[in-house]
Design an enzyme around this catalytic site. Structure first.
Site, PDB file in Angstrom:
ATOM      1  N   LYS A 171       0.849  -1.197   0.000  1.00  0.00           N
ATOM      2  CA  LYS A 171       0.000   0.000   0.000  1.00  0.00           C
ATOM      3  C   LYS A 171       0.884   1.246   0.000  1.00  0.00           C
ATOM      4  CE  LYS A 171      -1.729   2.613   3.168  1.00  0.00           C
ATOM      5  NZ  LYS A 171      -1.749   3.921   2.443  1.00  0.00           N
ATOM      6  N   GLU A 229       9.651   1.063  11.163  1.00  0.00           N
ATOM      7  CA  GLU A 229      10.658   2.122  11.064  1.00  0.00           C
ATOM      8  C   GLU A 229       9.901   3.428  11.232  1.00  0.00           C
ATOM      9  OE1 GLU A 229      12.272   5.204  10.020  1.00  0.00           O
ATOM     10  OE2 GLU A 229      12.444   4.496   7.959  1.00  0.00           O
ATOM     11  N   CYS A 284      13.144  10.773   8.188  1.00  0.00           N
ATOM     12  CA  CYS A 284      13.230  10.314   9.583  1.00  0.00           C
ATOM     13  C   CYS A 284      14.670  10.357  10.101  1.00  0.00           C
ATOM     14  CB  CYS A 284      12.693   8.893   9.702  1.00  0.00           C
ATOM     15  SG  CYS A 284      10.950   8.722   9.313  1.00  0.00           S
ATOM     16  N   GLU A 321       9.731  15.756  16.398  1.00  0.00           N
ATOM     17  CA  GLU A 321      10.118  15.601  14.997  1.00  0.00           C
ATOM     18  C   GLU A 321       9.362  16.624  14.157  1.00  0.00           C
ATOM     19  OE1 GLU A 321      10.944  11.970  11.945  1.00  0.00           O
ATOM     20  OE2 GLU A 321       9.032  11.908  13.012  1.00  0.00           O
TER      21      GLU A 321
END
Length: 455
Positions: A155, A230, A264, A357
Protein backbone atom coordinates in the site's frame (compact mmCIF):
# COMPACT_ATOMS: atom_id res chain seq x y z
CA UNK A 1 -19.01 4.64 -5.67
CA UNK A 2 -15.23 4.39 -6.04
CA UNK A 3 -13.19 6.72 -3.86
CA UNK A 4 -10.42 8.65 -5.60
CA UNK A 5 -7.47 10.84 -4.69
CA UNK A 6 -6.02 13.71 -6.72
CA UNK A 7 -2.22 13.60 -6.73
CA UNK A 8 -0.81 17.14 -6.63
CA UNK A 9 2.55 18.34 -7.86
CA UNK A 10 3.92 19.93 -4.66
CA UNK A 11 5.94 22.48 -6.64
CA UNK A 12 2.97 23.80 -8.65
CA UNK A 13 -0.13 22.61 -6.74
CA UNK A 14 -1.49 21.23 -10.03
CA UNK A 15 -3.31 17.88 -10.25
CA UNK A 16 -1.07 15.40 -12.09
CA UNK A 17 -3.16 12.24 -11.67
CA UNK A 18 -6.34 10.90 -10.13
CA UNK A 19 -5.97 7.50 -8.49
CA UNK A 20 -8.71 5.08 -7.47
CA UNK A 21 -8.54 4.06 -3.81
CA UNK A 22 -9.34 0.50 -2.80
CA UNK A 23 -12.15 -0.39 -0.42
CA UNK A 24 -12.32 -3.31 2.00
CA UNK A 25 -13.65 -5.75 -0.61
CA UNK A 26 -10.90 -4.89 -3.08
CA UNK A 27 -8.28 -5.18 -0.33
CA UNK A 28 -9.59 -8.60 0.67
CA UNK A 29 -9.53 -9.69 -2.97
CA UNK A 30 -5.90 -8.59 -3.36
CA UNK A 31 -4.87 -10.43 -0.19
CA UNK A 32 -6.73 -13.54 -1.37
CA UNK A 33 -4.95 -13.47 -4.71
CA UNK A 34 -1.55 -13.05 -3.04
CA UNK A 35 -2.37 -15.87 -0.61
CA UNK A 36 -3.24 -18.18 -3.51
CA UNK A 37 -0.06 -17.22 -5.38
CA UNK A 38 2.12 -17.91 -2.34
CA UNK A 39 1.98 -21.70 -2.65
CA UNK A 40 3.49 -21.68 -6.12
CA UNK A 41 5.92 -18.78 -5.56
CA UNK A 42 7.48 -20.36 -2.48
CA UNK A 43 8.26 -23.47 -4.53
CA UNK A 44 9.93 -21.63 -7.42
CA UNK A 45 13.49 -22.93 -7.55
CA UNK A 46 15.91 -20.53 -5.80
CA UNK A 47 17.91 -19.95 -8.99
CA UNK A 48 14.74 -19.12 -10.92
CA UNK A 49 13.48 -16.76 -8.21
CA UNK A 50 16.90 -15.08 -8.28
CA UNK A 51 16.73 -14.74 -12.07
CA UNK A 52 13.29 -13.09 -11.89
CA UNK A 53 14.45 -10.59 -9.28
CA UNK A 54 17.53 -9.75 -11.35
CA UNK A 55 15.28 -9.24 -14.34
CA UNK A 56 13.00 -6.99 -12.26
CA UNK A 57 16.05 -4.88 -11.38
CA UNK A 58 17.04 -4.66 -15.05
CA UNK A 59 13.56 -3.51 -16.06
CA UNK A 60 13.60 -0.86 -13.32
CA UNK A 61 16.97 0.32 -14.64
CA UNK A 62 15.55 0.60 -18.16
CA UNK A 63 12.75 2.82 -16.78
CA UNK A 64 14.89 4.75 -14.29
CA UNK A 65 14.34 8.19 -15.85
CA UNK A 66 10.59 7.59 -16.16
CA UNK A 67 10.35 6.60 -12.49
CA UNK A 68 12.46 9.56 -11.45
CA UNK A 69 10.27 12.03 -13.31
CA UNK A 70 7.16 10.49 -11.77
CA UNK A 71 8.64 11.15 -8.33
CA UNK A 72 9.59 14.70 -9.23
CA UNK A 73 6.05 15.55 -10.32
CA UNK A 74 4.19 13.42 -7.78
CA UNK A 75 6.30 13.98 -4.67
CA UNK A 76 8.30 17.16 -5.34
CA UNK A 77 11.67 15.45 -5.07
CA UNK A 78 14.61 17.04 -6.81
CA UNK A 79 15.62 15.34 -10.02
CA UNK A 80 18.98 14.25 -8.62
CA UNK A 81 17.32 12.71 -5.55
CA UNK A 82 14.66 10.98 -7.62
CA UNK A 83 17.24 9.44 -9.92
CA UNK A 84 19.12 8.11 -6.89
CA UNK A 85 15.89 6.71 -5.45
CA UNK A 86 14.97 4.84 -8.62
CA UNK A 87 18.52 3.55 -8.80
CA UNK A 88 18.24 2.37 -5.22
CA UNK A 89 15.23 0.21 -6.11
CA UNK A 90 17.27 -1.34 -8.90
CA UNK A 91 20.26 -1.91 -6.62
CA UNK A 92 18.19 -3.41 -3.79
CA UNK A 93 16.53 -5.83 -6.22
CA UNK A 94 19.93 -6.80 -7.61
CA UNK A 95 21.38 -7.25 -4.12
CA UNK A 96 18.54 -9.51 -2.95
CA UNK A 97 18.52 -11.46 -6.19
CA UNK A 98 21.57 -13.14 -4.68
CA UNK A 99 19.66 -14.16 -1.56
CA UNK A 100 17.41 -17.08 -2.65
CA UNK A 101 20.40 -19.32 -3.34
CA UNK A 102 22.03 -18.31 -0.05
CA UNK A 103 19.07 -18.77 2.28
CA UNK A 104 21.06 -21.22 4.35
CA UNK A 105 19.89 -23.35 7.23
CA UNK A 106 22.21 -25.22 9.58
CA UNK A 107 23.16 -28.74 10.53
CA UNK A 108 23.36 -28.85 14.33
CA UNK A 109 25.31 -31.69 16.01
CA UNK A 110 22.98 -33.79 18.19
CA UNK A 111 22.96 -37.31 19.63
CA UNK A 112 21.09 -40.08 17.84
CA UNK A 113 20.53 -38.42 14.52
CA UNK A 114 20.84 -35.39 12.29
CA UNK A 115 19.30 -32.02 13.07
CA UNK A 116 18.60 -29.54 10.27
CA UNK A 117 17.10 -26.05 10.15
CA UNK A 118 15.21 -24.53 7.23
CA UNK A 119 14.24 -20.91 6.51
CA UNK A 120 10.55 -21.06 5.64
CA UNK A 121 8.71 -18.08 4.09
CA UNK A 122 5.87 -16.59 6.12
CA UNK A 123 3.17 -16.06 3.48
CA UNK A 124 1.56 -12.78 2.47
CA UNK A 125 3.51 -9.68 3.57
CA UNK A 126 1.69 -6.35 3.88
CA UNK A 127 4.05 -3.45 3.13
CA UNK A 128 2.84 0.05 4.08
CA UNK A 129 4.96 2.80 2.51
CA UNK A 130 5.18 6.48 3.56
CA UNK A 131 5.08 9.53 1.32
CA UNK A 132 8.56 10.87 2.00
CA UNK A 133 10.61 8.23 0.12
CA UNK A 134 8.01 6.21 -1.82
CA UNK A 135 10.36 4.25 -4.08
CA UNK A 136 13.32 3.15 -1.96
CA UNK A 137 11.29 2.32 1.15
CA UNK A 138 8.96 0.20 -0.98
CA UNK A 139 11.95 -1.69 -2.34
CA UNK A 140 13.43 -2.24 1.11
CA UNK A 141 10.23 -4.10 1.99
CA UNK A 142 9.26 -6.03 -1.11
CA UNK A 143 12.70 -7.10 -2.42
CA UNK A 144 13.82 -9.24 0.56
CA UNK A 145 10.27 -10.45 1.14
CA UNK A 146 10.01 -11.75 -2.42
CA UNK A 147 13.53 -13.20 -2.27
CA UNK A 148 12.56 -15.25 0.78
CA UNK A 149 9.58 -16.76 -1.07
CA UNK A 150 6.77 -14.59 0.27
CA UNK A 151 4.16 -12.75 -1.75
CA UNK A 152 3.64 -9.03 -1.18
CA UNK A 153 0.67 -6.66 -1.12
CA UNK A 154 1.97 -3.09 -1.00
CA UNK A 155 0.00 0.00 0.00
CA UNK A 156 1.63 3.27 -1.08
CA UNK A 157 0.85 6.51 0.72
CA UNK A 158 -2.25 8.29 -0.60
CA UNK A 159 -0.21 11.38 -1.43
CA UNK A 160 2.47 9.59 -3.48
CA UNK A 161 1.16 6.39 -5.16
CA UNK A 162 2.44 6.90 -8.71
CA UNK A 163 5.86 5.22 -8.59
CA UNK A 164 4.56 2.24 -6.60
CA UNK A 165 1.84 1.65 -9.17
CA UNK A 166 4.43 1.76 -11.93
CA UNK A 167 6.74 -0.64 -10.07
CA UNK A 168 3.86 -3.11 -9.86
CA UNK A 169 3.48 -2.92 -13.64
CA UNK A 170 7.22 -3.31 -14.19
CA UNK A 171 7.27 -6.43 -11.99
CA UNK A 172 4.85 -8.11 -14.40
CA UNK A 173 6.85 -6.88 -17.38
CA UNK A 174 9.93 -8.50 -15.82
CA UNK A 175 8.12 -11.83 -15.65
CA UNK A 176 7.12 -12.11 -12.00
CA UNK A 177 4.04 -14.33 -11.80
CA UNK A 178 0.65 -12.68 -11.50
CA UNK A 179 -0.35 -11.77 -7.91
CA UNK A 180 3.10 -12.35 -6.41
CA UNK A 181 3.55 -8.58 -6.03
CA UNK A 182 0.36 -6.49 -5.87
CA UNK A 183 0.19 -2.72 -5.41
CA UNK A 184 -3.10 -1.44 -3.99
CA UNK A 185 -3.53 2.31 -3.36
CA UNK A 186 -5.87 3.25 -0.57
CA UNK A 187 -6.37 4.99 2.73
CA UNK A 188 -4.45 3.81 5.74
CA UNK A 189 -7.69 3.61 7.69
CA UNK A 190 -9.06 1.16 5.08
CA UNK A 191 -6.28 -0.79 3.34
CA UNK A 192 -3.68 -0.49 6.09
CA UNK A 193 -6.15 -1.47 8.80
CA UNK A 194 -7.22 -4.49 6.77
CA UNK A 195 -3.62 -5.62 6.42
CA UNK A 196 -3.46 -5.62 10.20
CA UNK A 197 -6.74 -7.46 10.81
CA UNK A 198 -6.68 -9.96 7.92
CA UNK A 199 -5.48 -13.40 9.12
CA UNK A 200 -3.83 -14.24 5.79
CA UNK A 201 -1.40 -11.31 6.09
CA UNK A 202 1.37 -12.87 8.13
CA UNK A 203 3.60 -9.83 8.60
CA UNK A 204 3.38 -6.04 8.38
CA UNK A 205 6.26 -3.83 7.28
CA UNK A 206 5.44 -0.23 8.20
CA UNK A 207 7.39 2.98 7.82
CA UNK A 208 5.79 6.14 9.16
CA UNK A 209 4.99 8.04 12.31
CA UNK A 210 5.52 6.63 15.78
CA UNK A 211 1.86 7.25 16.67
CA UNK A 212 0.57 5.18 13.74
CA UNK A 213 3.23 2.54 14.36
CA UNK A 214 1.97 2.09 17.92
CA UNK A 215 -1.59 1.73 16.61
CA UNK A 216 -0.51 -0.96 14.12
CA UNK A 217 1.47 -2.74 16.82
CA UNK A 218 -1.61 -2.94 19.04
CA UNK A 219 -3.62 -4.40 16.17
CA UNK A 220 -0.98 -7.00 15.32
CA UNK A 221 -0.95 -8.22 18.92
CA UNK A 222 -4.37 -9.84 18.51
CA UNK A 223 -2.95 -12.32 15.99
CA UNK A 224 0.65 -12.30 17.23
CA UNK A 225 1.42 -10.97 13.77
CA UNK A 226 5.02 -10.28 12.79
CA UNK A 227 5.97 -6.65 12.51
CA UNK A 228 8.83 -4.45 11.35
CA UNK A 229 8.51 -0.77 12.26
CA UNK A 230 10.66 2.12 11.06
CA UNK A 231 9.26 5.18 12.80
CA UNK A 232 10.17 8.74 13.71
CA UNK A 233 13.50 10.31 14.48
CA UNK A 234 15.13 13.33 16.05
CA UNK A 235 18.71 12.57 15.22
CA UNK A 236 21.72 14.43 16.58
CA UNK A 237 24.68 15.76 14.63
CA UNK A 238 27.41 16.01 17.30
CA UNK A 239 30.36 18.28 16.47
CA UNK A 240 33.40 18.24 18.75
CA UNK A 241 35.94 21.06 18.91
CA UNK A 242 38.66 18.93 17.31
CA UNK A 243 36.52 18.20 14.22
CA UNK A 244 37.09 19.55 10.75
CA UNK A 245 34.69 22.44 11.40
CA UNK A 246 34.65 23.69 7.83
CA UNK A 247 33.59 20.32 6.50
CA UNK A 248 31.14 19.67 9.33
CA UNK A 249 29.43 23.03 8.75
CA UNK A 250 29.42 22.70 4.97
CA UNK A 251 27.73 19.29 5.06
CA UNK A 252 25.33 19.90 7.98
CA UNK A 253 22.59 21.56 5.85
CA UNK A 254 22.36 18.54 3.56
CA UNK A 255 22.03 16.23 6.56
CA UNK A 256 18.79 17.94 7.57
CA UNK A 257 17.42 19.81 4.53
CA UNK A 258 17.66 16.92 2.08
CA UNK A 259 14.16 16.12 0.78
CA UNK A 260 13.06 19.40 2.43
CA UNK A 261 13.77 17.85 5.83
CA UNK A 262 11.12 15.17 5.27
CA UNK A 263 13.40 12.39 6.41
CA UNK A 264 13.23 10.31 9.58
CA UNK A 265 17.06 10.31 9.58
CA UNK A 266 17.37 14.11 9.37
CA UNK A 267 20.03 15.44 11.75
CA UNK A 268 17.63 18.10 13.06
CA UNK A 269 19.57 18.68 16.31
CA UNK A 270 23.10 20.00 15.83
CA UNK A 271 25.08 19.74 19.06
CA UNK A 272 28.30 21.77 19.00
CA UNK A 273 31.05 21.92 21.64
CA UNK A 274 30.77 25.31 23.33
CA UNK A 275 34.37 26.36 22.66
CA UNK A 276 33.70 26.35 18.88
CA UNK A 277 29.95 27.10 18.94
CA UNK A 278 30.20 30.67 17.65
CA UNK A 279 32.71 29.74 14.97
CA UNK A 280 30.53 26.86 13.79
CA UNK A 281 27.51 29.16 13.41
CA UNK A 282 29.65 31.59 11.39
CA UNK A 283 30.54 28.75 9.03
CA UNK A 284 27.01 27.31 8.97
CA UNK A 285 25.26 30.51 7.87
CA UNK A 286 26.70 30.73 4.34
CA UNK A 287 26.27 26.97 3.93
CA UNK A 288 22.56 27.22 4.74
CA UNK A 289 22.05 30.26 2.57
CA UNK A 290 23.84 28.49 -0.26
CA UNK A 291 21.33 25.61 -0.42
CA UNK A 292 19.63 25.93 -3.81
CA UNK A 293 15.87 25.70 -3.22
CA UNK A 294 13.77 25.71 -6.36
CA UNK A 295 12.07 23.92 -9.23
CA UNK A 296 12.74 20.22 -8.57
CA UNK A 297 12.90 19.45 -12.29
CA UNK A 298 16.11 21.46 -12.58
CA UNK A 299 19.33 19.45 -12.08
CA UNK A 300 20.76 22.38 -10.11
CA UNK A 301 18.06 22.35 -7.42
CA UNK A 302 19.15 20.85 -4.10
CA UNK A 303 15.87 21.17 -2.19
CA UNK A 304 12.29 21.11 -3.38
CA UNK A 305 8.94 21.85 -1.73
CA UNK A 306 7.21 20.16 1.15
CA UNK A 307 4.69 17.47 0.22
CA UNK A 308 1.49 19.39 1.03
CA UNK A 309 -0.04 22.55 2.41
CA UNK A 310 -0.86 20.66 5.58
CA UNK A 311 2.76 19.64 6.10
CA UNK A 312 3.87 23.21 5.48
CA UNK A 313 1.49 24.36 8.23
CA UNK A 314 2.93 21.76 10.61
CA UNK A 315 6.49 22.92 9.93
CA UNK A 316 5.53 26.57 10.26
CA UNK A 317 4.07 25.89 13.71
CA UNK A 318 7.61 25.22 14.95
CA UNK A 319 8.75 28.66 13.79
CA UNK A 320 6.31 31.19 15.31
CA UNK A 321 6.91 34.93 15.03
CA UNK A 322 8.93 34.97 18.25
CA UNK A 323 11.08 31.95 17.36
CA UNK A 324 14.85 32.22 17.89
CA UNK A 325 15.70 32.30 14.17
CA UNK A 326 19.45 32.67 13.79
CA UNK A 327 19.33 32.78 9.98
CA UNK A 328 17.42 31.41 7.02
CA UNK A 329 17.95 30.34 3.47
CA UNK A 330 15.63 31.26 0.62
CA UNK A 331 12.60 29.66 -1.04
CA UNK A 332 10.52 30.54 -4.12
CA UNK A 333 7.40 32.67 -3.95
CA UNK A 334 4.16 31.76 -5.67
CA UNK A 335 2.55 28.32 -6.10
CA UNK A 336 4.03 25.33 -4.32
CA UNK A 337 4.45 24.19 -0.74
CA UNK A 338 7.75 25.98 -0.08
CA UNK A 339 9.50 26.61 3.21
CA UNK A 340 12.99 28.13 3.55
CA UNK A 341 15.84 26.28 5.29
CA UNK A 342 15.74 27.65 8.84
CA UNK A 343 18.23 27.55 11.73
CA UNK A 344 17.00 28.10 15.29
CA UNK A 345 19.59 29.17 17.88
CA UNK A 346 19.90 29.49 20.78
CA UNK A 347 17.30 26.86 21.68
CA UNK A 348 16.58 25.41 25.10
CA UNK A 349 16.54 21.57 25.11
CA UNK A 350 13.09 21.79 26.69
CA UNK A 351 11.69 23.61 23.66
CA UNK A 352 9.29 21.85 21.33
CA UNK A 353 11.55 22.40 18.31
CA UNK A 354 14.34 20.52 20.08
CA UNK A 355 12.21 17.61 21.25
CA UNK A 356 9.64 16.89 18.52
CA UNK A 357 10.12 15.60 15.00
CA UNK A 358 9.47 18.57 12.70
CA UNK A 359 9.75 16.74 9.36
CA UNK A 360 10.70 19.89 7.53
CA UNK A 361 13.72 22.12 6.82
CA UNK A 362 14.20 23.41 10.37
CA UNK A 363 17.23 22.65 12.54
CA UNK A 364 18.18 23.64 16.09
CA UNK A 365 21.78 24.29 17.21
CA UNK A 366 22.67 23.69 20.88
CA UNK A 367 26.05 23.93 22.66
CA UNK A 368 27.51 21.21 24.90
CA UNK A 369 30.41 21.31 27.35
CA UNK A 370 32.22 17.99 27.21
CA UNK A 371 31.90 14.40 26.03
CA UNK A 372 29.53 13.38 28.80
CA UNK A 373 27.30 16.39 28.14
CA UNK A 374 27.21 15.60 24.42
CA UNK A 375 26.09 12.04 25.11
CA UNK A 376 23.45 13.23 27.57
CA UNK A 377 21.97 15.70 25.10
CA UNK A 378 22.09 13.27 22.19
CA UNK A 379 20.21 10.66 24.22
CA UNK A 380 17.68 13.15 25.61
CA UNK A 381 14.96 12.05 23.19
CA UNK A 382 12.40 9.29 22.83
CA UNK A 383 13.82 8.53 19.39
CA UNK A 384 16.95 6.70 18.24
CA UNK A 385 17.15 6.18 14.50
CA UNK A 386 20.31 7.76 13.09
CA UNK A 387 22.92 10.42 13.74
CA UNK A 388 26.38 11.78 13.06
CA UNK A 389 29.53 12.39 15.07
CA UNK A 390 32.39 14.69 14.04
CA UNK A 391 35.81 14.30 15.66
CA UNK A 392 39.41 13.52 14.74
CA UNK A 393 39.89 11.46 17.93
CA UNK A 394 39.41 7.77 17.10
CA UNK A 395 39.03 6.76 20.75
CA UNK A 396 36.33 9.38 21.27
CA UNK A 397 34.61 8.30 18.06
CA UNK A 398 34.32 4.74 19.35
CA UNK A 399 33.32 5.72 22.90
CA UNK A 400 30.63 8.15 21.86
CA UNK A 401 29.34 5.93 19.06
CA UNK A 402 28.74 3.15 21.56
CA UNK A 403 27.18 5.52 24.10
CA UNK A 404 24.66 7.24 21.83
CA UNK A 405 21.37 5.35 21.74
CA UNK A 406 20.63 5.01 18.05
CA UNK A 407 20.32 2.32 15.42
CA UNK A 408 22.66 3.90 12.88
CA UNK A 409 25.47 6.39 13.38
CA UNK A 410 28.12 7.82 11.05
CA UNK A 411 31.49 9.27 12.06
CA UNK A 412 32.65 12.25 9.99
CA UNK A 413 29.82 11.47 7.59
CA UNK A 414 26.05 11.76 7.30
CA UNK A 415 25.25 8.43 5.67
CA UNK A 416 22.34 6.48 7.14
CA UNK A 417 21.28 3.85 4.65
CA UNK A 418 23.26 1.38 2.58
CA UNK A 419 21.38 -1.57 1.14
CA UNK A 420 24.22 -3.89 2.17
CA UNK A 421 24.09 -2.97 5.90
CA UNK A 422 21.33 -3.15 8.53
CA UNK A 423 19.05 -0.17 9.09
CA UNK A 424 16.52 0.50 11.84
CA UNK A 425 15.89 2.28 15.11
CA UNK A 426 15.88 1.86 18.87
CA UNK A 427 13.53 3.25 21.51
CA UNK A 428 10.45 4.75 19.81
CA UNK A 429 12.11 4.85 16.39
CA UNK A 430 11.08 1.31 15.64
CA UNK A 431 11.48 -2.45 15.87
CA UNK A 432 13.59 -4.76 13.74
CA UNK A 433 16.12 -4.13 11.00
CA UNK A 434 15.79 -3.74 7.26
CA UNK A 435 18.39 -4.23 4.52
CA UNK A 436 21.78 -5.88 4.85
CA UNK A 437 22.69 -9.56 4.62
CA UNK A 438 20.32 -10.66 7.39
CA UNK A 439 17.11 -8.99 6.16
CA UNK A 440 15.60 -12.29 5.04
CA UNK A 441 15.54 -13.49 8.65
CA UNK A 442 12.69 -11.03 9.22
CA UNK A 443 10.67 -12.66 6.43
CA UNK A 444 11.17 -16.30 7.39
CA UNK A 445 10.52 -18.76 10.19
CA UNK A 446 13.25 -21.14 11.31
CA UNK A 447 11.97 -24.71 11.12
CA UNK A 448 13.91 -27.38 13.01
CA UNK A 449 13.87 -30.97 11.72
CA UNK A 450 15.41 -33.94 13.58
CA UNK A 451 16.06 -37.19 11.67
CA UNK A 452 16.80 -40.20 13.83
CA UNK A 453 19.64 -42.43 12.66
CA UNK A 454 19.27 -45.03 15.39
CA UNK A 455 18.61 -48.60 14.30
Amino acid sequence: MTSTHDVLNPATEEVVATVDLADIAQTDAAISRAHKAFDSWRHVAPADRARLLRRFGEVVDAHLEELALLEVTGAGHTLSNARWEAGNVRDVLTYYSGAPERLFGRQIPVAGGVDLTFKEPLGVIGVIVPWNFPMPIAGWGFAPALAAGNTVVLKPAELTPLTAIRLGELALEAGLPEDVFIVIPGKGSVVGERFVSHPDVRKIVFTGSTAVGKHIMRGCADQVKRLTLELGGKSANVVFADADLERAAATAPYAVFDNAGQDCCARSRILVQSSVYDRFLELLEPAVQGVRVGDPTLPTSEMGPLISAGQRDVVASFVPDDAAVAFRGSAPDGPGFWFPPTVLAPVDPADRAYREEIFGPVVVVVPFHDEADAIRLANDTEYGLSGSLWTRDLGRALRVSRAIETGTLSVNSHSSVRYSTPFGGVKQSGLGRELGPDALDAFTDTKNVFISTED
